[in-house]
Design an enzyme around this catalytic site. Sequence first.
Site, PDB file in Angstrom:
ATOM      1  CE  LYS A  70      -2.437  -0.661   3.740  1.00  0.00           C
ATOM      2  NZ  LYS A  70      -1.943  -1.987   4.156  1.00  0.00           N
ATOM      3  NE  ARG A 124       7.268  -3.225   6.029  1.00  0.00           N
ATOM      4  CZ  ARG A 124       5.990  -2.893   5.854  1.00  0.00           C
ATOM      5  NH1 ARG A 124       5.596  -2.335   4.736  1.00  0.00           N
ATOM      6  NH2 ARG A 124       5.101  -3.130   6.790  1.00  0.00           N
TER       7      ARG A 124
END
Length: 199
Positions: free
Chosen positions: A14, A128
């Site tokens: 996103k 991440r």
Amino acid sequence: MSRLVLLGPPGAGKGTQAKRLAARLDVPAISTGDIFRANVAQGTELGTTAKEYMDAGKYVPDTVTNAMVRDRLAQPDAAGGFILDGYPRTTDQVRELDDMLAEAGTALTAVLELTADTDELVRRLTLRAGAEGRSDDAEGVVRTRQEVYLEQTAPLVQVYSDRGLLRSVDGLGSIDDVTSRLVAALGDDAPAAGLADAG
Ligand code: AMP
């Protein structure tokens, strides 16, 4: 005029896509997660409150989050449109956002949903954690965040679908491919390629 919400589970991309679409549509990308993280970094009272929830993979209370978004949407740069990334995340936030926009005499123009397989997302989030050092990307927390999404945010897909606003896009694939799919899903709401740099 684009007033968009980007929905999707944690790790679906996103943030990256919101920034690219924002550049293309020339509107600000407003990420509640980024605003919370900036407050944590600056050591504000809001940051102190938010960090406790973020580190546990839980949602920051609606009252805190709604007030923050209300302030942000009142900034002059949001008057010409925006992309909300990570808000709304609960049905209460949907109602609050409806009220904020109604007060301004506007409404959302579309809701984009990025879909992705949970196993792939857990893999992405774990990567991440190493790359960005986000404290909420630790393994147990990653799982909690997926569960909280399914429980509290996934129902929003139906809410916006019922309103005819939802456009679902496959979130797996290269960053460029996903951006292209989002632009295609926006149709006439997005400027033709070449008019603006997708970034
Ligand atoms: P994100 O960067 O969007 O994944 O958000 C990171 C964290 O910030 C989330 O796991 C929540 O703890 C908090 N957060 C971000 N947006 C919201 C929201 N709309 N409502 C509640 N908490 C949020």
